[in-house]
Design a protein around this motif. Structure first.
Motif, PDB file in Angstrom:
ATOM      1  N   TYR A  90      -2.023  -0.045  -0.775  1.00 21.26           N
ATOM      2  CA  TYR A  90      -1.705   1.268  -1.331  1.00 21.26           C
ATOM      3  C   TYR A  90      -2.951   2.137  -1.392  1.00 21.26           C
ATOM      4  O   TYR A  90      -4.053   1.654  -1.648  1.00 21.26           O
ATOM      5  CB  TYR A  90      -1.125   1.134  -2.749  1.00 21.26           C
ATOM      6  N   PHE A  91      -2.742   3.419  -1.166  1.00 20.96           N
ATOM      7  CA  PHE A  91      -3.791   4.428  -1.274  1.00 20.96           C
ATOM      8  C   PHE A  91      -3.252   5.522  -2.183  1.00 20.96           C
ATOM      9  O   PHE A  91      -2.308   6.232  -1.813  1.00 20.96           O
ATOM     10  CB  PHE A  91      -4.140   4.973   0.117  1.00 20.96           C
ATOM     11  N   ASN A  99      -6.633   0.004   6.233  1.00 21.06           N
ATOM     12  CA  ASN A  99      -7.510  -0.253   5.094  1.00 21.06           C
ATOM     13  C   ASN A  99      -8.446   0.941   4.894  1.00 21.06           C
ATOM     14  O   ASN A  99      -9.533   0.995   5.426  1.00 21.06           O
ATOM     15  CB  ASN A  99      -8.308  -1.529   5.341  1.00 21.06           C
ATOM     16  N   PHE A 100      -7.986   1.920   4.114  1.00 17.39           N
ATOM     17  CA  PHE A 100      -8.798   3.083   3.795  1.00 17.39           C
ATOM     18  C   PHE A 100      -9.742   2.750   2.657  1.00 17.39           C
ATOM     19  O   PHE A 100      -9.423   1.913   1.806  1.00 17.39           O
ATOM     20  CB  PHE A 100      -7.908   4.258   3.349  1.00 17.39           C
ATOM     21  N   PRO A 101     -10.894   3.428   2.574  1.00 18.70           N
ATOM     22  CA  PRO A 101     -11.717   3.275   1.378  1.00 18.70           C
ATOM     23  C   PRO A 101     -10.894   3.679   0.151  1.00 18.70           C
ATOM     24  O   PRO A 101     -10.096   4.601   0.210  1.00 18.70           O
ATOM     25  CB  PRO A 101     -12.874   4.248   1.609  1.00 18.70           C
ATOM     26  N   ILE A 106      -1.712  -4.810  -3.200  1.00 18.13           N
ATOM     27  CA  ILE A 106      -0.904  -5.154  -4.367  1.00 18.13           C
ATOM     28  C   ILE A 106       0.167  -6.123  -3.900  1.00 18.13           C
ATOM     29  O   ILE A 106       0.840  -5.889  -2.891  1.00 18.13           O
ATOM     30  CB  ILE A 106      -0.262  -3.910  -5.010  1.00 18.13           C
ATOM     31  N   GLY A 107       0.295  -7.199  -4.631  1.00 16.47           N
ATOM     32  CA  GLY A 107       1.315  -8.182  -4.314  1.00 16.47           C
ATOM     33  C   GLY A 107       2.448  -8.130  -5.309  1.00 16.47           C
ATOM     34  O   GLY A 107       2.260  -7.745  -6.468  1.00 16.47           O
ATOM     35  N   GLU A 108       3.614  -8.500  -4.851  1.00 13.45           N
ATOM     36  CA  GLU A 108       4.800  -8.557  -5.708  1.00 13.45           C
ATOM     37  C   GLU A 108       5.331  -9.982  -5.622  1.00 13.45           C
ATOM     38  O   GLU A 108       5.754 -10.437  -4.558  1.00 13.45           O
ATOM     39  CB  GLU A 108       5.843  -7.555  -5.214  1.00 13.45           C
ATOM     40  N   LEU A 109       5.272 -10.702  -6.741  1.00 16.30           N
ATOM     41  CA  LEU A 109       5.673 -12.108  -6.789  1.00 16.30           C
ATOM     42  C   LEU A 109       6.998 -12.240  -7.521  1.00 16.30           C
ATOM     43  O   LEU A 109       7.246 -11.559  -8.514  1.00 16.30           O
ATOM     44  CB  LEU A 109       4.602 -12.938  -7.503  1.00 16.30           C
TER      45      LEU A 109
END
Length: 131
Positions: A90-91, A99-101, A106-109
């Motif tokens: 996410y940005f 992969n932006f600075p 984020i993971g969803e488990l």
């Protein structure tokens, strides 16, 4: 449950792999138990753990428990999908592929216990067979 990238640990990776393995083993036993009842009704019960990607902490990784019910002609009648783990980048709150600075993973488990999933699957199949 949402998990930020800073909490991606070896312990979390083991938990994801354990959950995927346990659900796969449970499903294999479950399929053996219920497959004869479906075959009597000219239907096929199938399922497994579906994985996309190789590293659970990379944005292209997803795993889900998938159960399908098909008729004798292999046409899909019903499909049940339960997400186990999803990792996205996410940005500023928007999902991105690169992969932006300042972007973060984020993971969803899955936040249900293995026992709850087993009960849910049991009810799903029994309700389907009764209808």
């Amino acid at each position: 449950m949402r998990i930020p990238q800073k909490e991606f640990t070896d312990e979390l990776k083991r938990q994801i792999e354990y959950t995927e393995t346990e659900l796969q083993l449970y499903l294999e036993k479950w399929l053996l138990r219920y497959q004869p009842a479906f075959l009597q009704n000219y239907m096929v019960l199938d399922g497994g753990v579906d994985k996309e990607g190789t590293d659970p902490f990379q944005p292209d990784y997803r795993s889900s428990l998938v159960i399908s019910i098909s008729d004798e002609n292999e046409e899909l009648i019903d499909l049940q999908t339960i997400p186990i783990w999803t990792c996205e980048r996410y940005f500023f709150g928007f999902p991105v592929a690169q992969n932006f600075p300042l972007s973060q993973g984020i993971g969803e488990l899955l936040d249900e216990s293995l026992e709850d999933i087993q009960v849910e699957l049991q009810e799903y199949i029994e309700n389907f067979l009764e209808s």
